[in-house]
Design a protein around this motif. Structure first.
Motif, PDB file in Angstrom:
ATOM      1  N   HIS A   1       4.352  14.457   8.834  1.00 54.16           N
ATOM      2  CA  HIS A   1       4.171  15.283   7.641  1.00 54.16           C
ATOM      3  C   HIS A   1       5.181  14.891   6.561  1.00 54.16           C
ATOM      4  O   HIS A   1       4.844  14.819   5.373  1.00 54.16           O
TER       5      HIS A   1
ATOM      6  N   ALA B   1       4.093  11.682   5.099  1.00 56.16           N
ATOM      7  CA  ALA B   1       2.940  11.876   4.216  1.00 56.16           C
ATOM      8  C   ALA B   1       3.353  12.357   2.829  1.00 56.16           C
ATOM      9  O   ALA B   1       2.553  12.330   1.891  1.00 56.16           O
ATOM     10  N   GLY B   2       4.604  12.799   2.687  1.00 50.79           N
ATOM     11  CA  GLY B   2       5.117  13.230   1.388  1.00 50.79           C
ATOM     12  C   GLY B   2       5.978  12.179   0.696  1.00 50.79           C
ATOM     13  O   GLY B   2       6.562  12.456  -0.357  1.00 50.79           O
ATOM     14  N   PHE B   3       6.065  10.969   1.277  1.00 49.86           N
ATOM     15  CA  PHE B   3       6.860   9.908   0.656  1.00 49.86           C
ATOM     16  C   PHE B   3       6.308   9.550  -0.720  1.00 49.86           C
ATOM     17  O   PHE B   3       5.093   9.544  -0.941  1.00 49.86           O
ATOM     18  N   ASN B   4       7.219   9.238  -1.647  1.00 47.22           N
ATOM     19  CA  ASN B   4       6.805   8.671  -2.930  1.00 47.22           C
ATOM     20  C   ASN B   4       7.617   7.404  -3.173  1.00 47.22           C
ATOM     21  O   ASN B   4       8.395   6.974  -2.313  1.00 47.22           O
TER      22      ASN B   4
ATOM     23  N   PRO C   1      -0.158   6.765  -2.514  1.00 48.42           N
ATOM     24  CA  PRO C   1      -0.934   7.883  -1.943  1.00 48.42           C
ATOM     25  C   PRO C   1      -1.834   7.449  -0.790  1.00 48.42           C
ATOM     26  O   PRO C   1      -2.176   8.271   0.068  1.00 48.42           O
TER      27      PRO C   1
ATOM     28  N   ASN D   1       0.259   7.841   2.110  1.00 47.46           N
ATOM     29  CA  ASN D   1       0.352   9.286   2.387  1.00 47.46           C
ATOM     30  C   ASN D   1      -0.860   9.761   3.183  1.00 47.46           C
ATOM     31  O   ASN D   1      -0.717  10.521   4.150  1.00 47.46           O
ATOM     32  N   ASP D   2      -2.039   9.320   2.772  1.00 49.51           N
ATOM     33  CA  ASP D   2      -3.267   9.709   3.471  1.00 49.51           C
ATOM     34  C   ASP D   2      -3.249   9.241   4.922  1.00 49.51           C
ATOM     35  O   ASP D   2      -3.649   9.973   5.835  1.00 49.51           O
TER      36      ASP D   2
ATOM     37  N   PHE E   1      -0.750  11.262   6.961  1.00 48.37           N
ATOM     38  CA  PHE E   1      -1.287  12.607   7.171  1.00 48.37           C
ATOM     39  C   PHE E   1      -2.309  12.601   8.312  1.00 48.37           C
ATOM     40  O   PHE E   1      -2.308  13.503   9.169  1.00 48.37           O
TER      41      PHE E   1
END
Length: 519
Positions: A350, A353-356, A483, A486-487, A490
């Motif tokens: 989780h 999945a929030g990495f930028n 993203p 991220n997907d 997730f």
């Protein structure tokens, strides 16, 4: 003559099986970072050289499920020693190879030799330790299983950079000779182990279906994304061959009196559910292991060394917590420990999945540290719950199936995340590109800013506008990839959450030496 179990220290037996198992697991990934060097040295094409990896994985996957049958055919100690000898000799030949065809052939032999090491080592450890200490046995076994894929690329990179790529194979020679001595000195065939009887009918059709089905499946998983899956006639044909062979294998083996792969053991509820959890658990675990370095190096600009530093602490914690988790299974219901491991794994994914594109080193390392803590509880506890009610005489049958599904789970997971990453990158790219037209004031402003910046660096060159578009495209691709990662993270976390509910359908394993494990 084999020694009796009482006359051999169990830690010597543990050392005898763990040394070859660790180098075999390392060799599944050690060559990854050396491919470019092998390609240049042997004058191979970029697609051709990947068969150095695929050939090993295919041969390995074929032998794993039939290792129980081979142990019954020739005796487990003899089979294990033969496997070590073949693995060691073929490692030497791989290092000495002068053509691509030679190294692919020798990698096949290396995979055939290595395939039996994991399941036989697990079966021996489960028998060597008393039933109430099987968690400790799996903690030790798990050190190699979890750390092997992490340490393999690091060791391969070090040997390739400081010596030559050939040393990633030569290093196996002294270790293999040590493993051969230890196996000969300290391993034994238990008296209850069933041996193949003279005149017993060999399951030739089962062997053929197993070899064809697993071999074709492994090639599909390894080459599918590269060849765009079912748009390739080669991949499509292999997928059909694999499906037909494996379905036929299940029906045939259920009817054969002496099957190569005995599916009847799946009547044991905990063992059946445990195998499914292992498959999907390693599906998610290996997928994330592949994704994180790609994200750090491909998007964040980390060097291989820095990416290794992110992965390293998690690997070290896994090493520490493996025996801890094993010891705790003697006092705590292993299902609760398994559930804990799943939830922490899901939480770590989780976070990923929030990495930028602006995360710091600590954020990336923290998520990996959580995963390093969680995986020992997942792997050790799952092994204890899965094998709690498997009789000792059935270990040679149960362990190959368990290891096969673990390896296939990892292969499916890698294939899934690489495909998902490519597809989701395309999707996010198309969404972001909708606003990148000359009619968009924001796009025009960005175009001029980038063009002016390039003009200051390069001057007013003729293709300045085209260079500006290239820079914008690269920025777009990077923004679209983030993203997509991220997907993918997730989806892997969601798998662990779903598996959490499967735990409670498994039987509670006994705890302590006074409770009733199956002997």
């Amino acid at each position: 003559m084999s020694k009796e179990p009482e006359s051999v220290n169990r830690w010597l037996i543990t050392l005898a099986v763990m040394v070859p198992t660790l180098i075999e697991i390392l060799d599944t990934s050690v060559a990854n970072v050396a491919l470019k060097h092998i390609q240049g040295s042997l004058a191979a094409g970029e697609e051709e050289v990947t068969w150095v990896l695929t050939s090993y994985l295919v041969a390995n996957a074929i032998v794993i499920p039939m290792s129980g049958w081979l142990a019954r055919l020739m005796g487990r100690k003899r089979f294990l020693m033969l496997s070590i000898a073949v693995f060691t000799a073929s490692s030497l030949l791989c290092g000495a190879a002068t053509t691509l065809a030679q190294i692919i052939l020798f990698r096949i032999f290396q995979g055939l030799g290595g395939g039996g090491l994991q399941p036989m080592s697990q079966a021996i450890l489960m028998e060597t330790f008393p039933p109430h200490q099987r968690g400790m046995a799996m903690g030790i076994f798990g050190v190699g299983v979890v750390l092997g894929p992490i340490l393999g690329p690091l060791m391969g990179g070090y040997l390739t950079d400081n010596f030559t790529w050939r040393w990633i194979f030569y290093i196996n020679l002294p270790v293999g000779l040590l493993a051969l001595y230890l196996a000969g000195a300290f391993l034994f065939d238990p008296p209850y182990m069933e041996r193949r009887q003279r005149g017993e009918v060999v399951d030739y059709l089962g062997l053929a279906l197993l070899t064809t089905g697993i071999g074709a499946l492994q090639i599909v998983l390894d080459k599918g994304q590269q060849d765009d899956w079912f748009s390739s006639p080669f991949i499509t044909a292999l997928a059909v061959v694999s499906a037909v062979s494996l379905v036929g294998l299940v029906f045939w083996e259920l009817r054969h009196p002496r099957p190569v792969l005995d599916f009847r053991i799946l009547k044991n509820r905990s063992f059946a559910i445990g195998n499914a959890v292992m498959f999907f658990g390693f599906f998610a675990f290996f997928g994330s292991i592949v994704l994180l370095p790609l994200f750090l190096q491909g998007l964040m600009g980390y060097t291989a060394y820095l990416a290794g530093l992110v992965l390293g602490p998690g690997g070290m914690l896994a090493l520490v917590f493996m025996p801890v988790a094993g010891k705790l299974t003697e006092r705590i219901d292993a299902r609760w420990m398994l559930a804990f491991g799943m939830l922490v794994c899901a939480y770590s994914l989780h976070i990923m999945a929030g990495f930028n594109l602006y995360i710091d080193f600590g954020t990336a390392a923290f998520a990996r540290v959580l995963q390093g803590i969680a995986m020992p509880f997942f792997f050790v506890s799952l092994s204890v719950v899965t094998f709690a009610y498997v009789p000792r005489e059935a270990m040679n049958t149960a362990s190959p199936l368990y290891n096969l599904l673990r390896n296939l789970g990892g292969s499916f997971g890698v294939a899934f995340v690489t495909t998902l990453l490519a597809r989701r990158t395309q999707y996010h790219h198309s969404v972001l590109a909708e606003d990148m037209t000359p009619l968009s004031p924001a796009y025009e402003l960005s175009f001029e800013q980038i063009r002016n910046g390039l003009a200051m660096q390069l001057g007013e060159v003729a293709d300045l506008a085209e260079r500006t578009r290239v820079v914008i495209y690269q920025m777009l691709q990077r923004e679209a990839s983030a993203p997509a990662f991220n997907d993918a993270f997730f989806s892997q976390g969601a798998i662990f959450l779903l598996l959490f509910f499967c735990v409670w359908f498994m039987r509670r394993p006994p705890r302590g030496k006074h409770e009733g494990f199956v002997e």
